[in-house]
Design a protein around this motif. Structure first.
Motif, short mmCIF file in Angstrom:
data_model
loop_
_atom_site.label_atom_id
_atom_site.label_comp_id
_atom_site.label_asym_id
_atom_site.label_seq_id
_atom_site.Cartn_x
_atom_site.Cartn_y
_atom_site.Cartn_z
N MET A 1 0.71 -1.24 -0.03
CA MET A 1 -0.09 0.19 0.03
C MET A 1 0.87 1.22 0.04
SD MET A 1 -3.20 0.51 0.06
CE MET A 1 -4.49 2.11 0.49
N LYS A 2 0.84 2.03 -1.01
CA LYS A 2 1.45 3.41 -1.03
C LYS A 2 0.73 4.59 -0.75
CE LYS A 2 4.93 5.62 -4.20
NZ LYS A 2 5.23 5.82 -5.55
N LEU A 3 0.93 5.11 0.50
CA LEU A 3 0.24 6.07 1.34
C LEU A 3 0.85 7.42 1.17
CD1 LEU A 3 -2.49 6.79 2.80
CD2 LEU A 3 -0.83 6.24 5.00
N LEU A 4 0.00 8.65 0.89
CA LEU A 4 0.54 9.70 0.85
C LEU A 4 -0.25 10.59 2.19
CD1 LEU A 4 2.12 12.17 -0.03
CD2 LEU A 4 0.30 12.71 -1.45
N VAL A 5 0.32 10.73 2.98
CA VAL A 5 -0.04 11.78 4.15
C VAL A 5 0.14 13.04 4.05
CG1 VAL A 5 -0.47 12.04 6.89
CG2 VAL A 5 -0.15 9.64 5.79
N LEU A 6 -0.76 13.86 4.15
CA LEU A 6 -0.61 15.31 3.81
C LEU A 6 -0.43 15.98 5.20
CD1 LEU A 6 -2.79 16.04 0.82
CD2 LEU A 6 -0.42 15.87 1.00
N GLY A 7 0.87 16.19 5.65
CA GLY A 7 1.05 16.20 7.14
C GLY A 7 2.08 15.28 7.54
N GLY A 8 1.76 14.84 9.00
CA GLY A 8 2.34 13.54 9.24
C GLY A 8 3.56 13.87 10.61
N THR A 9 3.29 15.18 11.11
CA THR A 9 4.09 15.60 12.04
C THR A 9 3.55 16.11 13.33
OG1 THR A 9 4.33 17.84 11.55
CG2 THR A 9 5.99 16.41 10.58
N ARG A 10 1.92 16.00 13.43
CA ARG A 10 1.49 16.41 14.51
C ARG A 10 0.17 15.46 14.76
NH1 ARG A 10 -0.09 22.34 15.04
NH2 ARG A 10 -0.54 21.72 17.26
N PHE A 11 -0.05 15.05 15.89
CA PHE A 11 -1.29 14.36 16.33
C PHE A 11 -1.90 13.47 15.47
CE2 PHE A 11 -5.48 15.23 18.71
CZ PHE A 11 -5.43 14.07 19.69
N LEU A 12 -3.10 13.63 15.03
CA LEU A 12 -3.99 12.65 14.12
C LEU A 12 -3.10 12.33 13.01
CD1 LEU A 12 -6.27 10.80 13.38
CD2 LEU A 12 -7.47 12.97 12.49
N SER A 13 -2.51 13.29 12.13
CA SER A 13 -1.68 12.90 10.83
C SER A 13 -0.49 11.89 11.26
CB SER A 13 -1.48 14.30 10.13
OG SER A 13 -0.43 15.00 10.74
N ARG A 14 0.05 12.49 12.23
CA ARG A 14 1.51 11.63 12.73
C ARG A 14 0.86 10.33 13.26
NH1 ARG A 14 6.65 12.27 13.95
NH2 ARG A 14 7.50 10.77 15.41
N GLU A 15 -0.09 10.13 14.17
CA GLU A 15 -0.42 8.88 14.32
C GLU A 15 -0.73 8.06 13.31
OE1 GLU A 15 -1.13 5.62 16.79
OE2 GLU A 15 -0.22 7.58 17.25
N PRO A 53 2.45 21.99 -6.10
CA PRO A 53 3.04 20.39 -5.81
C PRO A 53 4.34 20.09 -6.42
CG PRO A 53 0.66 20.35 -6.46
CD PRO A 53 1.13 21.60 -6.86
N PRO A 54 5.09 19.47 -5.74
CA PRO A 54 6.58 18.93 -6.58
C PRO A 54 6.06 17.80 -7.31
CG PRO A 54 6.36 18.58 -4.07
CD PRO A 54 4.98 19.31 -4.15
N ASP A 55 7.24 17.71 -8.21
CA ASP A 55 7.02 16.40 -9.09
C ASP A 55 6.64 15.25 -8.45
OD1 ASP A 55 7.37 18.21 -11.20
OD2 ASP A 55 9.28 17.90 -11.69
N ALA A 56 7.41 15.07 -7.47
CA ALA A 56 7.13 13.84 -6.54
C ALA A 56 5.77 13.29 -6.13
CB ALA A 56 8.12 13.67 -5.39
N ILE A 57 5.00 14.61 -5.98
CA ILE A 57 3.70 14.36 -5.54
C ILE A 57 2.93 13.69 -6.72
CG2 ILE A 57 1.39 15.56 -5.17
CD1 ILE A 57 3.22 15.32 -2.62
N LEU A 58 3.10 14.53 -8.08
CA LEU A 58 2.45 14.35 -9.22
C LEU A 58 2.85 13.14 -9.93
CD1 LEU A 58 3.27 17.82 -10.62
CD2 LEU A 58 1.15 17.23 -9.90
N ASP A 59 3.90 12.51 -9.51
CA ASP A 59 4.32 11.18 -10.31
C ASP A 59 4.41 10.13 -9.31
OD1 ASP A 59 4.66 12.88 -12.32
OD2 ASP A 59 6.78 13.04 -11.96
N GLY A 60 3.67 10.10 -8.10
CA GLY A 60 3.93 9.20 -7.12
C GLY A 60 3.16 8.19 -7.17
N SER A 61 2.09 7.84 -8.06
CA SER A 61 1.21 6.70 -8.17
C SER A 61 0.63 6.17 -7.14
CB SER A 61 1.94 5.58 -8.76
OG SER A 61 2.39 5.97 -10.19
N TRP A 62 0.06 6.96 -6.17
CA TRP A 62 -0.32 6.80 -4.76
C TRP A 62 -1.68 5.95 -4.80
CZ3 TRP A 62 3.60 8.35 -2.13
CH2 TRP A 62 4.18 9.54 -2.46
#
Length: 315
Positions: A1-15, A53-62
């Protein structure tokens, strides 16, 4: 599973990112990184969401995206960049304008422009409605989760943590309102696990992501049991609290979780049934309470509580 979390450093997004890594998923956290590091095992992709958005977002195949933004411009930009993934958008029960009931049929008027909440805090619900609409209209598939009060380790607000910490100190405790007033909270770990389940199953729809409504007296009893305390509660009525300018809900001089009634009878009384039917699993508060003993709290001070109790007994 390839997951993109927008955030990831605080509370819910980090958890959410922490648990996704624990599941063995390929996890990328796209954020500025100014609130702290991303979880170990996740990839940090630097992105200030005011930029393109950076290219890595656009090309990520999430496979899936989890987003918690409150800004409509950010939601529109992100979903336009990753339209083919399954979107799990974390909204809020604040999209319902009538707090006096648990009615979910009416939504706030969408606010499509970004508003500074320090200037207009009432814009929060309308902006979240606009974010929901952006996701629903542009993503290939999506699910909307509308939490109420999220609690547990890592909570920066202290809205729930006040009670485990106060009950653990012992002595006479000022309890606001009446023991029958309904309240509800959801542990951040339970919510994060469910968001990942929704991502993996590509569940669609809209759900109130809430805990079970319980009487305030029962919540305090369970919290007390969780921290090894038998609380000596003195219930103080709403008129007295308002007369003495005690703030409701959160912040300096507040009694957290207390809300004026009947204006807010429905805010903490939403139905978790549909979410539970879709796989949400809720732990008992006796397990949540001890994990909140180190959380920061901004609320009524011990001195303020003692003054109020003395005034209540002398009235």
């Amino acid at each position: 599973m390839k997951l993109l979390v927008l955030g990831g450093t605080r509370f819910l997004s980090r958890e959410t990112a922490v648990q996704a890594v624990a599941r063995g998923w390929d996890v990328t956290c796209a954020c500025r990184g100014e609130s702290g590091p991303v979880p170990e095992g996740a990839t940090h992709l630097r992105w200030d969401r005011s930029d393109d958005p950076p290219d890595a977002i656009l090309d990520g195949s999430w496979d899936a995206v989890v987003d918690v933004t409150r800004l409509p411009s950010q939601a529109r930009t992100a979903v336009a960049a990753v339209p083919d993934a399954h979107w799990v958008f974390v909204s809020t029960i604040s999209v319902y304008p009538d707090n006096s009931s648990a009615d979910t049929a009416t939504l706030a008027t969408p606010i499509t422009e970004d508003v500074d909440l320090a200037v207009d805090p009432d814009a929060y619900g309308g902006m979240k409605v606009a974010c929901e609409q952006a996701v629903q209209e542009r993503a290939a598939t999506s699910v909307i989760a509308r939490p109420g009060l999220i609690v547990g380790p890592g909570d920066p607000t202290g809205r729930f943590a006040y009670w485990p910490q106060r009950l653990a100190r012992g002595g006479e405790v000022l309890a606001p309102g009446t023991p029958a007033d309904l309240v509800q909270v959801i542990d951040v770990r339970d919510l994060a696990a469910w968001l990942l389940d929704l991502a993996e199953s590509r569940t669609t729809g809209t759900f109130d992501a809430v805990g079970r409504p319980v009487p305030f007296g029962d919540l305090l009893a369970e919290v007390g049991a969780g921290v090894g305390a038998e609380p000596e509660l003195t219930w103080v009525d709403q008129d007295f609290l308002e007369e003495h300018e005690v703030a409701p809900w959160a912040g300096e001089g507040s009694l957290p979780l207390w809300l004026p009634r009947p204006e807010y009878d429905g805010m903490l009384a939403h139905d978790p049934g549909p979410a539970e039917a879709a796989g949400l699993r809720l732990r008992p508060l006796v397990e949540t309470a001890p994990d909140c003993l180190d959380s920061p709290v901004v609320a009524l001070t011990s001195e303020q509580e003692a003054e109020l109790l003395a005034a209540w007994h002398a009235r």
